[in-house]
Design an enzyme around this catalytic site. Structure first.
Site, PDB file in Angstrom:
ATOM      1  N   VAL A 125       0.900  -1.150   0.000  1.00  0.00           N
ATOM      2  CA  VAL A 125       0.000   0.000   0.000  1.00  0.00           C
ATOM      3  C   VAL A 125       0.945   1.206   0.000  1.00  0.00           C
ATOM      4  CG1 VAL A 125      -1.754   1.283   1.270  1.00  0.00           C
ATOM      5  CG2 VAL A 125      -1.853  -1.217   1.167  1.00  0.00           C
ATOM      6  N   PRO A 126       1.120   1.844  -1.158  1.00  0.00           N
ATOM      7  CA  PRO A 126       2.237   2.771  -1.386  1.00  0.00           C
ATOM      8  C   PRO A 126       2.062   4.172  -0.784  1.00  0.00           C
ATOM      9  CG  PRO A 126       0.905   2.631  -3.353  1.00  0.00           C
ATOM     10  CD  PRO A 126       0.312   1.649  -2.368  1.00  0.00           C
ATOM     11  N   CYS A 127       2.139   4.253   0.536  1.00  0.00           N
ATOM     12  CA  CYS A 127       1.985   5.544   1.209  1.00  0.00           C
ATOM     13  C   CYS A 127       3.109   6.517   0.848  1.00  0.00           C
ATOM     14  CB  CYS A 127       1.902   5.357   2.713  1.00  0.00           C
ATOM     15  SG  CYS A 127       3.278   4.464   3.433  1.00  0.00           S
ATOM     16  N   HIS A 128       4.215   6.006   0.321  1.00  0.00           N
ATOM     17  CA  HIS A 128       5.309   6.892  -0.091  1.00  0.00           C
ATOM     18  C   HIS A 128       4.922   7.763  -1.287  1.00  0.00           C
ATOM     19  CE1 HIS A 128       5.795   3.303  -2.596  1.00  0.00           C
ATOM     20  NE2 HIS A 128       6.428   4.061  -3.471  1.00  0.00           N
ATOM     21  N   ARG A 129       3.814   7.470  -1.941  1.00  0.00           N
ATOM     22  CA  ARG A 129       3.365   8.245  -3.101  1.00  0.00           C
ATOM     23  C   ARG A 129       2.491   9.432  -2.716  1.00  0.00           C
ATOM     24  NH1 ARG A 129       1.940   2.882  -6.506  1.00  0.00           N
ATOM     25  NH2 ARG A 129       4.091   2.141  -6.680  1.00  0.00           N
TER      26      ARG A 129
END
Length: 151
Positions: free
Chosen positions: A98-102
């Site tokens: 779940v790409p929270c870095h985006r």
């Protein structure tokens, strides 16, 4: 998709029947989230709030090489608080699937990562974005062409 509302007093667990609603949209979701949420026996999934499910589902719509702001993400899920979105992402147990870095700050700077606003975690967030093809200007701001637009 059915709308979910939460309040401060909302339960800290979810009914896994929400999984079916999310599974319907597998074709547009990150495979990592689809797999995580499709397992009703997954202990971590049972501890997610409905709000966290909304945030994590929406962030999975952001493709590699693109970013959104906390505010854009909040608006997409009909939430008035970018800070609430940030708090949900800070507690993301599924990173990087779940790409929270985006998700970045409105000023196009990195914002936070794993609850940190500077240091090694921010360096790691920037490197992850660079590896995905996100471009930064000389001041460390994300280039406009790298922003995702929700439809």
């Amino acid at each position: 998709m059915r709308s979910m509302r939460t309040t401060q007093a909302a339960s800290t667990s979810i009914d896994t029947s929400h999984v079916n609603m999310i599974a319907v949209n597998k074709s547009i979701m990150n495979a990592g989230l689809a797999l995580i949420l499709s397992s009703s026996s997954n202990q971590r999934t049972n501890k997610l709030t409905p709000f966290q499910v909304k945030v994590y589902t929406a962030v999975c719509l952001v493709p590699a090489g693109r970013v959104v702001t906390y505010q854009q993400l909040a608006r997409h899920i009909n939430c008035r608080s970018a800070q609430a979105v940030g708090q949900a992402l800070k507690r993301n147990p599924y990173a990087p699937d779940v790409p929270c870095h985006r998700v970045v700050a409105t000023n196009k700077l990195l914002g936070g990562f794993f609850g940190q606003r500077n240091g090694a975690e921010l360096d790691r967030k920037k490197q992850m974005l660079l590896d995905e093809g996100v471009e930064f200007d000389m001041e460390g701001r994300v280039e406009c062409k790298c922003f995702h637009v929700y439809k």
